[in-house]
Design a protein around this motif. Sequence first.
Motif, PDB file in Angstrom:
ATOM      1  N   ILE A 183       0.838  -1.206   0.000  1.00 47.77           N
ATOM      2  CA  ILE A 183       0.000   0.000   0.000  1.00 47.77           C
ATOM      3  C   ILE A 183       0.871   1.253   0.000  1.00 47.77           C
ATOM      4  O   ILE A 183       0.613   2.207  -0.740  1.00 47.77           O
ATOM      5  N   ALA A 184       1.924   1.240   0.828  1.00 43.51           N
ATOM      6  CA  ALA A 184       2.824   2.395   0.900  1.00 43.51           C
ATOM      7  C   ALA A 184       3.497   2.651  -0.444  1.00 43.51           C
ATOM      8  O   ALA A 184       3.599   3.807  -0.904  1.00 43.51           O
ATOM      9  N   LEU A 185       3.947   1.585  -1.108  1.00 48.08           N
ATOM     10  CA  LEU A 185       4.594   1.743  -2.414  1.00 48.08           C
ATOM     11  C   LEU A 185       3.611   2.269  -3.464  1.00 48.08           C
ATOM     12  O   LEU A 185       3.957   3.124  -4.286  1.00 48.08           O
ATOM     13  N   TYR A 186       2.390   1.750  -3.418  1.00 50.75           N
ATOM     14  CA  TYR A 186       1.382   2.216  -4.378  1.00 50.75           C
ATOM     15  C   TYR A 186       1.072   3.700  -4.193  1.00 50.75           C
ATOM     16  O   TYR A 186       1.027   4.465  -5.159  1.00 50.75           O
ATOM     17  N   GLY A 206     -13.164   3.839  -4.455  1.00 57.17           N
ATOM     18  CA  GLY A 206     -13.621   2.693  -3.675  1.00 57.17           C
ATOM     19  C   GLY A 206     -12.464   1.937  -3.053  1.00 57.17           C
ATOM     20  O   GLY A 206     -12.516   1.547  -1.883  1.00 57.17           O
ATOM     21  N   PHE A 207     -11.397   1.736  -3.835  1.00 55.78           N
ATOM     22  CA  PHE A 207     -10.218   1.057  -3.306  1.00 55.78           C
ATOM     23  C   PHE A 207      -9.558   1.880  -2.202  1.00 55.78           C
ATOM     24  O   PHE A 207      -9.172   1.351  -1.158  1.00 55.78           O
ATOM     25  N   LEU A 208      -9.409   3.182  -2.421  1.00 63.11           N
ATOM     26  CA  LEU A 208      -8.762   4.036  -1.425  1.00 63.11           C
ATOM     27  C   LEU A 208      -9.551   4.069  -0.121  1.00 63.11           C
ATOM     28  O   LEU A 208      -8.965   4.093   0.973  1.00 63.11           O
ATOM     29  N   LEU A 209     -10.882   4.058  -0.213  1.00 61.19           N
ATOM     30  CA  LEU A 209     -11.700   4.106   1.003  1.00 61.19           C
ATOM     31  C   LEU A 209     -11.518   2.846   1.843  1.00 61.19           C
ATOM     32  O   LEU A 209     -11.272   2.924   3.055  1.00 61.19           O
ATOM     33  N   VAL A 210     -11.629   1.669   1.218  1.00 57.51           N
ATOM     34  CA  VAL A 210     -11.480   0.440   1.999  1.00 57.51           C
ATOM     35  C   VAL A 210     -10.041   0.274   2.481  1.00 57.51           C
ATOM     36  O   VAL A 210      -9.799  -0.284   3.563  1.00 57.51           O
ATOM     37  N   THR A 211      -9.082   0.771   1.701  1.00 60.08           N
ATOM     38  CA  THR A 211      -7.683   0.734   2.135  1.00 60.08           C
ATOM     39  C   THR A 211      -7.478   1.593   3.378  1.00 60.08           C
ATOM     40  O   THR A 211      -6.809   1.185   4.333  1.00 60.08           O
ATOM     41  N   LEU A 212      -8.063   2.782   3.366  1.00 62.14           N
ATOM     42  CA  LEU A 212      -7.960   3.668   4.521  1.00 62.14           C
ATOM     43  C   LEU A 212      -8.525   3.007   5.770  1.00 62.14           C
ATOM     44  O   LEU A 212      -7.897   3.017   6.841  1.00 62.14           O
TER      45      LEU A 212
END
Length: 466
Positions: free
Chosen positions: A134-137, A171-177
Amino acid sequence: MSGALLSRWKSATLLMSVAAALLIMLQPWFRPAALQAFDFQRWVEVICLIALCVLSSPYALVRSRQTPLIFLLLLISMTLAILSAWIAYGASFLSISVFRAFLYAIAMVGLIGAWSQSPVLVRRVFSGSILISIALYLTYTMLGAAALVMSGVFDRTFLVSGFSNVNHAAGFLLVTLLILPGLAASFDRTRVVQLLIYVLSPITAFFLLVIGSRGAMLAGLFVAGVLCLFRHQREVGLYLRWLLFTIATGIILYIFFRIILVLTGVDVFRSSKALVSDSGRLELYLRAWEGALASPWLGHGPLSYAAIPGVVLGHAHNVLLTALYEDGFPCVLLLSGLVGYVVWVLWKGRLRIINSPAAISGVSVLMAFTVHSQFSGLPMIPTTMLIVTVALAFVASAWPSRTPSLSRTGTLAGGLVGLMLGGCYLLMAISYWQAIDGTVHQKPRFWLQGGTETWVESSGIQFKTR
């Protein structure tokens, strides 16, 4: 020998999930130039999902014996969806989306069992690897966006690396957060990990603000509202304070970003639609509902929404309505009943959940995913489904005593069943892509922008509507 085999099998399930995370999230770095980003991500998902299915099938078989009624209802739902595809298209590879959903269900059960029974060190390797990916992305996306701003060129679509549009990225950023605190829970709030979380979370919130997805914002508000009901519980209070810090810091970064844009003369906030615009959603919803009423029993077949005349999008931007149109009311009612059962189990076990940092994070992801999926196509996105699978494992960790226990014979038998299912899925995927020709362009998207009618007929499959 038996104990060593089972231990390795559990570790392999988690490590394969880590490999899936790394491959899917970091695919913009090593994608072949000749292959469109989403197509490559989909093929990465195919391979990873097959491997996870093989590793997870033993857990699914054990669970099916523990809860036979749930397994039977899921099997009936899958059968109805496949029957819908056969009636609409004949025997073909177009039931691939049904197999994908079934394989994800198996993978979720497998990850739940492997996570609950794995030692602390393996859990930390798993969580740490996903955190690093996640950090690299985020770093990759942030540096690219910063370089464009410094050159006087920027648009919010530049924050969607590896996604087909801004809504899917949001959507991906929200669930990742929302999953970040759960990943950190494996390290017992180690300072270094906590620092990483407090760095990554404001950046993720900042990206969400720049993209400005209203569905993601509504889903986030829903999660915060439900959690506020339990705000007096210590772990929930800590999660809410972290969330408040994240949003506040993200807003500060957003304001600072706007100031930079003004100073550099970059105009990025022009929009052709009003804040209250439905973005064409109501028309998509209406077409789906009318089509569902026209063929209520078995729908029009998987991927058929993309073939509606005059509709350029491949789904209704509402998971429930898309499923009603394509699979019919009986299938959707069965699946809705299963979801309702899960919600009932979670509510009954709410005291377990609110005392577990990982489970709080996991259930927040599930709530956000469910709400946002009514405005977008999140179940179609590999990275989002990966985070949701991890979230389910986190929630289930609040019930460690109910996890399935594997035997050596059951493990080998389950692996063979998973291999057969994965082989069928791979053959369908290959058949799907063999039917694609050079005139399709952006249409070859599994369960996304199917353009079904235009290329299915050219491959010799008769497309029928009811």
